[in-house]
Design an enzyme around this catalytic site. Structure first.
Site, PDB file in Angstrom:
ATOM      1  N   GLY A 149       0.813  -1.198   0.000  1.00 17.62           N
ATOM      2  CA  GLY A 149       0.000   0.000   0.000  1.00 17.62           C
ATOM      3  C   GLY A 149       0.851   1.255   0.000  1.00 17.62           C
ATOM      4  O   GLY A 149       2.063   1.218   0.218  1.00 17.62           O
ATOM      5  N   CYS A 150       0.217   2.396  -0.231  1.00 16.83           N
ATOM      6  CA  CYS A 150       0.946   3.666  -0.345  1.00 16.83           C
ATOM      7  C   CYS A 150       1.461   4.154   0.997  1.00 16.83           C
ATOM      8  O   CYS A 150       2.632   4.538   1.126  1.00 16.83           O
ATOM      9  CB  CYS A 150       0.059   4.715  -1.012  1.00 16.83           C
ATOM     10  N   TYR A 151       0.606   4.145   2.019  1.00 16.97           N
ATOM     11  CA  TYR A 151       1.066   4.540   3.342  1.00 16.97           C
ATOM     12  C   TYR A 151       2.177   3.605   3.821  1.00 16.97           C
ATOM     13  O   TYR A 151       3.147   4.037   4.445  1.00 16.97           O
ATOM     14  CB  TYR A 151      -0.087   4.478   4.348  1.00 16.97           C
TER      15      TYR A 151
END
Length: 352
Positions: A149-151
């Site tokens: 994921g991005c986070y």
């Protein structure tokens, strides 16, 4: 040429995959999958693709797609990839899944945080977490790559050297992160409407955000813990929604071990990332901004030591649709097929 198919090509991450793969010298898109726009011209949905893409959107028949593609990208909501994958597909094609279906090794943790039954738990042991700078040797031979994921990409890369070298107490980690609105996807949601987010910033998913166990699992491996036996780093992770299109900024705080100084922190970052094309080390006292990574696959990392509190404050920034999603997926594809990792990804950040 690598024949690539995309399921979920009309979401934000899927559209970014199209943009990147169209520029890739060794890739050809053979399937523009979209459950919502079957038989509609792709360029009518995304007009930036006018005169660039003539194909119509196809469905999410992964069995049929596997007969045409060397690699399948699933830029879809949680659960879809797991519901479609089977052994016949994996014998024909590699899968890079941009959802969370194969990111967590412990199926009970997945089902607790995602509130759904995992439909393909038999593939969890072999799926490789696709954080390229950390797991490239495992990615190269994988059949299923779980694109992070991005986070999580921002947070893990910012903290990984400090945890792996034992420079910080991992149980004191606090991550304060901000994301642009594209991180929530393209679907219509009331909290994401312009009037709801413009001129405002808000925390959400406080103590409940689904990226929390993903960060904890990967940092637990970095710390040498036996995660599957219940050993785990525990963090506080608070995401915030910012009224901008793209970008992730994660500011991470942790207490230093006794005797750790700035030179040791700089040495740790250089040990892990000095030769990494996509990680730009800003050094002590210099901090990243999302505007300097927008449109690129770069991660910028900076830090400082607060002598007064004996804590390190480290910050990382990336474009959530590129390194935080589609760009990392293409980077994973490059590893899978033995190409230089920056093939098709030598993207200069866009400014202004």
């Amino acid at each position: 040429m690598i024949k690539a198919g995309i399921i979920g090509s009309t979401g934000y991450a899927g559209a970014e995959l199209v943009r990147l793969l169209l520029q890739h010298p060794q890739a050809e898109i053979v399937w523009y999958g979209s459950r919502s726009y079957v038989d509609q011209k792709y360029a009518d949905i995304y007009r930036n693709m006018f005169d660039l893409v003539d194909e119509k959107c196809m469905n999410d028949d992964m069995d049929a797609l596997a007969q045409k593609a060397d690699v399948i990208f699933t830029a879809t909501p949680q659960g879809l990839c797991a519901s479609l994958v089977n052994e016949k597909i994996l014998e024909s094609s590699k899968i890079v899944d941009l959802s969370a279906d194969f990111r967590l090794k412990n199926v009970s943790i997945y089902e607790t945080w995602y509130k759904r039954t995992h439909e393909a738990p038999q593939y969890l042991p072999e799926a490789v977490y696709g954080l390229c700078e950390i797991n490239r040797s495992k990615i190269a031979s994988a059949r299923i790559v779980a694109n992070p994921g991005c986070y999580t990409t921002t947070s893990i890369l910012t903290l990984y050297p400090l945890v792996a070298e034992g420079l910080i107490d991992p149980d004191t980690i606090i991550i304060d992160a901000k994301s642009g609105t594209s991180g929530a996807g393209r679907g219509t949601k009331l909290p994401n409407l312009f009037c709801e987010v413009n001129e405002s910033i808000k925390p959400y998913g406080v103590a409940t955000h689904r990226h929390t166990p993903e960060i904890e699992e990967q940092l637990s491996y970095a710390a040498g813990m036996n995660y599957m036996e219940g050993e785990s780093v525990l963090i506080n992770f608070t995401p915030h929604l910012v009224p901008m299109n793209r970008g992730i900024l994660a500011t991470c705080y942790a207490s230093l071990r006794q005797g750790v100084d700035t030179a040791m922190i700089q040495s740790a970052y250089e040990k892990y990332y000095k030769e990494e094309y996509f990680i730009r080390l800003l050094g002590e006292g210099s901090f990243p901004e999302t505007r300097w990574v927008e449109g690129s696959n770069f991660v910028d990392i900076g830090y400082t030591v607060d002598q007064r509190t004996n804590r390190v404050i480290a910050a990382g920034a990336l474009d959530n649709l590129v390194k935080g999603a589609a760009g990392q997926a293409v980077q994973n594809m490059n590893i899978l097929f033995g190409l230089p990792e920056n093939t098709g990804l030598q993207l200069v950040p866009v400014f202004p």
